[in-house]
Write a protein that holds these residues in place. Structure first.
Motif, PDB file in Angstrom:
ATOM      1  N   UNK A 275       0.829  -1.207   0.000  1.00 30.01           N
ATOM      2  CA  UNK A 275       0.000   0.000   0.000  1.00 30.01           C
ATOM      3  C   UNK A 275       0.869   1.264   0.000  1.00 30.01           C
ATOM      4  N   UNK A 276       2.023   1.167   0.653  1.00 27.25           N
ATOM      5  CA  UNK A 276       2.941   2.315   0.665  1.00 27.25           C
ATOM      6  C   UNK A 276       3.405   2.671  -0.740  1.00 27.25           C
ATOM      7  N   UNK A 277       3.765   1.644  -1.521  1.00 24.70           N
ATOM      8  CA  UNK A 277       4.184   1.907  -2.899  1.00 24.70           C
ATOM      9  C   UNK A 277       3.041   2.504  -3.710  1.00 24.70           C
ATOM     10  N   UNK A 278       1.853   1.948  -3.502  1.00 25.14           N
ATOM     11  CA  UNK A 278       0.710   2.449  -4.276  1.00 25.14           C
ATOM     12  C   UNK A 278       0.472   3.935  -3.972  1.00 25.14           C
ATOM     13  N   UNK A 279       0.584   4.296  -2.710  1.00 27.95           N
ATOM     14  CA  UNK A 279       0.398   5.709  -2.340  1.00 27.95           C
ATOM     15  C   UNK A 279       1.465   6.587  -2.978  1.00 27.95           C
ATOM     16  N   UNK A 280       2.708   6.124  -2.955  1.00 32.18           N
ATOM     17  CA  UNK A 280       3.792   6.942  -3.523  1.00 32.18           C
ATOM     18  C   UNK A 280       3.615   7.099  -5.027  1.00 32.18           C
ATOM     19  N   UNK A 281       3.207   6.011  -5.676  1.00 27.26           N
ATOM     20  CA  UNK A 281       3.010   6.072  -7.134  1.00 27.26           C
ATOM     21  C   UNK A 281       1.890   7.061  -7.446  1.00 27.26           C
ATOM     22  N   UNK A 282       0.803   6.977  -6.690  1.00 25.52           N
ATOM     23  CA  UNK A 282      -0.335   7.867  -6.966  1.00 25.52           C
ATOM     24  C   UNK A 282      -0.007   9.316  -6.640  1.00 25.52           C
ATOM     25  N   UNK A 283       0.809   9.521  -5.624  1.00 25.08           N
ATOM     26  CA  UNK A 283       1.174  10.900  -5.271  1.00 25.08           C
ATOM     27  C   UNK A 283       2.044  11.524  -6.360  1.00 25.08           C
ATOM     28  N   UNK A 284       2.901  10.708  -6.971  1.00 23.56           N
ATOM     29  CA  UNK A 284       3.835  11.247  -7.977  1.00 23.56           C
ATOM     30  C   UNK A 284       3.183  11.388  -9.346  1.00 23.56           C
ATOM     31  N   UNK A 285       2.154  10.563  -9.612  1.00 19.68           N
ATOM     32  CA  UNK A 285       1.549  10.549 -10.958  1.00 19.68           C
ATOM     33  C   UNK A 285       0.037  10.713 -10.805  1.00 19.68           C
ATOM     34  N   UNK A 286      -0.427  11.949 -10.740  1.00 21.47           N
ATOM     35  CA  UNK A 286      -1.860  12.164 -10.522  1.00 21.47           C
ATOM     36  C   UNK A 286      -2.689  11.506 -11.627  1.00 21.47           C
ATOM     37  N   UNK A 287      -3.794  10.902 -11.223  1.00 23.46           N
ATOM     38  CA  UNK A 287      -4.709  10.295 -12.198  1.00 23.46           C
ATOM     39  C   UNK A 287      -4.290   8.913 -12.647  1.00 23.46           C
ATOM     40  N   UNK A 288      -3.176   8.400 -12.124  1.00 24.05           N
ATOM     41  CA  UNK A 288      -2.740   7.063 -12.569  1.00 24.05           C
ATOM     42  C   UNK A 288      -3.775   6.016 -12.139  1.00 24.05           C
ATOM     43  N   UNK A 289      -4.032   5.076 -13.024  1.00 20.77           N
ATOM     44  CA  UNK A 289      -4.950   3.981 -12.704  1.00 20.77           C
ATOM     45  C   UNK A 289      -4.121   2.767 -12.296  1.00 20.77           C
ATOM     46  N   UNK A 290      -4.673   1.987 -11.384  1.00 10.51           N
ATOM     47  CA  UNK A 290      -3.962   0.787 -10.928  1.00 10.51           C
ATOM     48  C   UNK A 290      -4.854  -0.431 -11.109  1.00 10.51           C
ATOM     49  N   UNK A 291      -4.236  -1.509 -11.549  1.00  8.66           N
ATOM     50  CA  UNK A 291      -4.936  -2.793 -11.601  1.00  8.66           C
ATOM     51  C   UNK A 291      -4.062  -3.808 -10.871  1.00  8.66           C
TER      52      UNK A 291
END
Ligand code: SF4
Length: 434
Positions: A275-291
């Motif tokens: 979850x930490x990685x997911x938060x960092x990825x989303x914080x750095x790349x607004x609007x990124x979608x995750x699957x």
């Protein structure tokens, strides 16, 4: 990776002067390219071989080839159960397919299931379904040992391709009109670990590869699959954020929300780290979608373990998820674990998970209504009613107007469902893909 191998097999046969057959009964060569990841792959293979037996008896010129993971895994078993097969070619031996076929004409069964890749399949010709997008293999094989997974057994250890080879392939694709590439590796984050940069003791990094592929003229979209939460590094997030061609979508396999289950799966990260990685990825790349990928009913999974998966899914709000009911793969460690979960329990948990993810996918899609997205046209939808296109975030958008595959357009989202959106063109298509 398996579909990419199919493209290579088709490319090799076409380059040898063959053409696709309309009728299997009149075919000169039939290739069954197998994937051992899916459940019942072996039943399907031997079922298909059973159907082919009388077809070949009526057409003795026919050569039957079994390739892929099951060829690698079953080896002599195929010959024993289906002696009418002419060639068994494993995952590392694809470049030798034509010579094996030729030898089978005079010498009977040919089997090549060598344990090491010598020539990367990406160095072979390919017959791709789409002219505007392509897979590019960067590192077949895997050094991990997830207890449910057959891949290390059938694909062997990771073998990274040289950066220059990958770039040469991507430039060649771009020169032929490809605008989107997907970099393929079992664990892209460890790309390069097994090779060095020419003239340097340093290993190439996946983050650098992303930047360089993204800089190739004509390549407007770069995707990759799959990253591994254990090996993820901040420089990859930076490269994704800094490289305009890298799409705002990440497929980030979670497998389970329970630390106990992750431990038994031998997935060397835990839920908080994921979850930490997911938060960092989303914080750095607004609007990124995750699957993501999720396995339900892994041996020993308790009701509490499963609820933890539901909690993480609720919190992570994935755009979509590939959800699987665990089933043992012969040859994997988990197949012999105690605590195999009863089929009915697995089904009931799976249904709950699917219902949750459907709700989240629907809500996330609905939030896009009113937004405008760049889309890449893929072709007509299956019912021929509209154009199917795809956003950079990997959402399918149906548009009423007919458009040529490979073209870019901008679409305003006017309606949403869990697995597709409906859009209206906001201006003329821009940029030619093909
Ligand atoms: S990382 Fe695990 S699940 Fe993925 S290919 Fe390797 S062993 Fe299989």
């Amino acid at each position: 990776m398996n579909e990419h191998d199919s493209e290579r097999i088709a490319g090799l046969l076409l380059a040898d002067g063959m053409t696709p057959a309309e009728d299997i009964a009149a075919s000169r060569v039939v290739v069954l390219n197998t994937c051992a990841i899916r459940e019942n792959a072996d039943n399907k293979l031997y079922g298909n071989l059973g159907h082919l037996k009388p077809v070949k008896a009526a057409n003795p010129q026919m050569r039957i080839v079994v390739s892929g993971c099951l060829a690698q895994k079953d080896k002599g078993e195929i010959q024993r159960r289906a002696p009418w097969v002419d060639v068994v070619v494993g995952t590392h031996a694809l470049p030798h397919l034509l010579e094996l076929l030729a030898r089978s004409e005079t010498e009977g069964l040919q089997m090549d299931v060598r344990e090491q890749t010598e020539t990367f399949p990406s160095a072979l010709p390919a017959a791709r379904d789409d002219a505007f997008r392509a897979w590019v293999s960067i590192a077949p094989g895997c050094d991990n040992a997830c207890t449910f997974c057959i891949v290390p057994l059938v694909r062997g250890p990771q073998r990274s391709r040289a950066v220059d080879d990958i770039l040469a392939e991507v430039r060649g694709l771009a020169a032929r009109g490809v605008v989107e590439v997907t970099l393929l590796g079992q664990n892209v984050n460890t790309y390069g670990r097994d090779v060095t940069v020419p003239g340097s003791p340093r290993s190439p990094l996946f983050a650098d590869l992303l930047r360089r592929v993204g800089a190739v003229d004509g390549i407007r979209r770069v995707r990759f699959t799959s990253p591994h939460p254990h090996d993820f590094t901040p420089d990859v997030i930076e490269a994704m954020a800094d490289t305009p061609a890298v799409c705002e979508h990440i497929h980030f396999p979670m497998q389970s929300g329970s630390d106990d289950v992750l431990r038994r799966m031998q997935r060397s990260y835990r839920r908080d780290r994921y979850m930490g990685w997911l938060e960092r990825i989303r914080a750095a790349i607004p609007g990124i979608a995750a699957s993501t990928d999720i396995i339900v009913g892994f041996p020993g999974e308790t009701e509490r373990d499963f609820e933890q998966t539901l909690e993480v899914v609720e919190a992570a709000r994935f755009d979509s998820a590939y959800m699987f009911q665990y089933s043992p793969r012969p040859g994997t460690r988990a197949a012999s674990f105690d605590g195999q979960v009863h089929k009915e329990v697995v089904q009931a948990r799976f249904d709950r998970l699917v219902a949750l993810q459907e709700r989240i996918s629907t809500e996330e899609a609905a939030a896009l209504v009113g937004e405008t997205h760049e889309v890449l046209v893929e072709g007509g939808d299956k019912k021929g009613r509209s154009t199917q296109s795809r956003t950079r975030t990997n959402r399918i958008v149906h548009i009423a107007e007919a458009m040529e595959p490979g073209r870019f357009a901008r679409a305003r989202i006017v309606a949403a469902a869990a697995h597709h959106l409906t859009g209206e063109l906001v201006r003329d298509p821009v940029g030619a893909g093909t």
